[in-house]
Design a protein around this motif. Structure first.
Motif, PDB file in Angstrom:
ATOM      1  N   ASP A 178       0.833  -1.210   0.000  1.00  0.00           N
ATOM      2  CA  ASP A 178       0.000   0.000   0.000  1.00  0.00           C
ATOM      3  C   ASP A 178       0.865   1.257   0.000  1.00  0.00           C
ATOM      4  N   LEU A 179       1.995   1.195   0.706  1.00  0.00           N
ATOM      5  CA  LEU A 179       2.901   2.340   0.722  1.00  0.00           C
ATOM      6  C   LEU A 179       3.502   2.565  -0.664  1.00  0.00           C
ATOM      7  N   ILE A 180       3.802   1.485  -1.377  1.00  0.00           N
ATOM      8  CA  ILE A 180       4.338   1.633  -2.732  1.00  0.00           C
ATOM      9  C   ILE A 180       3.369   2.410  -3.608  1.00  0.00           C
ATOM     10  N   GLU A 181       2.082   2.124  -3.487  1.00  0.00           N
ATOM     11  CA  GLU A 181       1.102   2.836  -4.307  1.00  0.00           C
ATOM     12  C   GLU A 181       1.031   4.310  -3.923  1.00  0.00           C
ATOM     13  N   THR A 182       1.181   4.619  -2.640  1.00  0.00           N
ATOM     14  CA  THR A 182       1.239   6.019  -2.214  1.00  0.00           C
ATOM     15  C   THR A 182       2.439   6.720  -2.848  1.00  0.00           C
ATOM     16  N   LEU A 183       3.582   6.059  -2.821  1.00  0.00           N
ATOM     17  CA  LEU A 183       4.781   6.643  -3.418  1.00  0.00           C
ATOM     18  C   LEU A 183       4.646   6.755  -4.933  1.00  0.00           C
ATOM     19  N   ARG A 184       4.040   5.768  -5.550  1.00  0.00           N
ATOM     20  CA  ARG A 184       3.856   5.777  -6.996  1.00  0.00           C
ATOM     21  C   ARG A 184       3.034   6.992  -7.423  1.00  0.00           C
ATOM     22  N   ASP A 185       1.935   7.226  -6.702  1.00  0.00           N
ATOM     23  CA  ASP A 185       1.070   8.355  -7.052  1.00  0.00           C
ATOM     24  C   ASP A 185       1.836   9.670  -6.952  1.00  0.00           C
ATOM     25  N   ARG A 186       2.663   9.793  -5.920  1.00  0.00           N
ATOM     26  CA  ARG A 186       3.400  11.035  -5.732  1.00  0.00           C
ATOM     27  C   ARG A 186       4.464  11.213  -6.812  1.00  0.00           C
ATOM     28  N   LEU A 187       5.156  10.139  -7.140  1.00  0.00           N
ATOM     29  CA  LEU A 187       6.201  10.220  -8.158  1.00  0.00           C
ATOM     30  C   LEU A 187       5.613  10.526  -9.530  1.00  0.00           C
ATOM     31  N   GLU A 188       4.513   9.873  -9.863  1.00  0.00           N
ATOM     32  CA  GLU A 188       3.910  10.098 -11.169  1.00  0.00           C
ATOM     33  C   GLU A 188       3.332  11.502 -11.285  1.00  0.00           C
ATOM     34  N   GLU A 189       2.940  12.077 -10.141  1.00  0.00           N
ATOM     35  CA  GLU A 189       2.381  13.428 -10.148  1.00  0.00           C
ATOM     36  C   GLU A 189       3.453  14.492 -10.303  1.00  0.00           C
ATOM     37  N   ASN A 190       4.591  14.297  -9.589  1.00  0.00           N
ATOM     38  CA  ASN A 190       5.591  15.361  -9.501  1.00  0.00           C
ATOM     39  C   ASN A 190       6.918  15.060 -10.164  1.00  0.00           C
ATOM     40  N   LEU A 191       7.218  13.770 -10.375  1.00  0.00           N
ATOM     41  CA  LEU A 191       8.535  13.429 -10.901  1.00  0.00           C
ATOM     42  C   LEU A 191       8.415  12.493 -12.108  1.00  0.00           C
ATOM     43  N   PRO A 192       7.649  12.862 -13.107  1.00  0.00           N
ATOM     44  CA  PRO A 192       7.415  11.926 -14.210  1.00  0.00           C
ATOM     45  C   PRO A 192       8.668  11.558 -14.979  1.00  0.00           C
ATOM     46  N   HIS A 193       9.667  12.433 -14.977  1.00  0.00           N
ATOM     47  CA  HIS A 193      10.865  12.169 -15.786  1.00  0.00           C
ATOM     48  C   HIS A 193      12.028  11.642 -14.947  1.00  0.00           C
TER      49      HIS A 193
END
Length: 346
Positions: free
Chosen positions: A49-64
């Motif tokens: 579940d924590l991975i999905e939280t981190l995934r959402d944040r990375l995809e939102e702010n750090l796509p590259h």
């Protein structure tokens, strides 16, 4: 509930619903040889579940930039299982980028700092701790060398082994024994107002175990360092796989213990605000607390039970589960394996 069941219930690795939600965490080190290979080092595990939280944040702010910082597993990685299998076909990778002149331990620590900052950014943790915990490879007997360090507040989210030191100050009169307990301060972030042994503290990477006992004794209970150095006696190490009530932050918890007999007129003093008050508890009260009570911090049922066994209050002739209790207080660390088929990460 029997005492044996209370102790066994502390062990998160017995719960299929908890274990099935974790995958391994690896340090992924880029090497600069002609084959462009990578070195992977196991350091712990992470809740999916924590991975999905981190995934959402990375995809939102750090796509590259996300792939240069973290390796996120594909979303569909949960395996249906009814057994406590240790093998996973996905892992969470922390990418270690090392310059030619940078020590490898520093590069690994930098990768862990990026993870810690992401936890702060996602509000998984609210602040940094002043202590750092050592990172070792759990697949190596004795855990081997220290690979890096991580902030204490981030460590549980990586399944990093948590080490605590505990000093139990007791009074012995004739055939009776009493133990000084410390009530945790109301402002503690975890288990506020519950009770610990006399002195309890986390173990930083920067000092020895007994040096930490001496430090914590002075800070928490106002006990002079020379008194502890002269009279404290090491009594062992307890081990459990603990987690939060919701199953997160599963980790191995090691509790190193020391006993120190003190005179009848000894009174610890709350010195640094970590303790609300101290109380001298009889053996009868302690036995009630471990068997039925709710005053103790849950993990301290283990530590106080060990004290009562050591001092003959809980004895083989009086406790039918004696042998099983001893075994349950030394739970093996759960280490996940991974099947490296080139499918671990995005």
């Amino acid at each position: 509930m029997k005492l044996l069941d209370r102790i066994r219930n502390l062990d998160a690795s017995r719960r299929v619903d908890v274990v099935s939600k974790y995958i391994p965490v690896l340090l992924v080190e880029h090497t600069c040889n002609l084959m462009d290979t990578q070195t992977k080092t196991m350091i712990g595990h992470i809740h999916t579940d924590l991975i999905e939280t981190l995934r959402d944040r990375l995809e939102e702010n750090l796509p590259h930039n996300s792939k240069s910082v973290f390796r996120l597993p594909k979303p569909a990685f949960i395996e249906e299982t009814t057994t406590l299998t240790r093998i996973r076909n996905r892992y969470f990778g922390l990418v270690v980028d090392k310059s030619p002149t940078q020590p490898l331990a520093d590069a690994r620590t930098a990768a862990l700092e990026r993870f810690t900052n992401l936890l702060l950014d996602c509000k998984v943790i609210s602040n940094l701790h002043s202590d750092r915990y050592p990172i070792t490879d759990p697949t190596i007997a004795g855990h081997g060398e220290i690979l890096a360090t991580v902030n204490r507040n981030a460590a549980p989210y990586l399944g990093v082994t948590s080490i605590g030191v505990h000093l139990l100050c007791y009074v012995k009169t004739n055939d009776t024994v009493s133990l000084w307990l410390a009530q945790r301060a109301a402002n503690k972030s975890h288990h506020a107002l519950l009770w610990d042994p006399t002195v309890a503290g986390g173990q930083p990477a920067s000092m020895g175990l007994f040096d930490n006992v001496i430090k914590e004794a002075g800070e928490e209970a106002g006990i002079p360092s020379e008194l502890v150095a002269r009279n404290a006696v090491a009594t062992g190490c307890l081990s459990q796989m603990t987690c939060k009530p919701d199953g997160t932050c599963m980790k191995q918890s090691l509790y190193y213990t020391w006993d120190m007999q003190v005179p009848n007129d000894f009174v610890p003093e709350a010195a640094d605000g970590e303790v609300a008050q101290f109380e001298l508890c009889s053996a009868e009260q302690l036995e009630y607390d471990v068997r039925e009570g709710t005053r103790l911090r849950p993990a301290m049922i283990l530590v106080v039970t060990d004290f009562l066994i050591r001092h003959g209050i809980i004895a083989p002739d009086k406790e039918p589960d004696y042998a099983n209790i001893l075994a349950a207080m030394h739970q093996e660390q759960l280490v996940f394996e991974y099947a490296d088929k080139g499918e671990g990460c995005m």
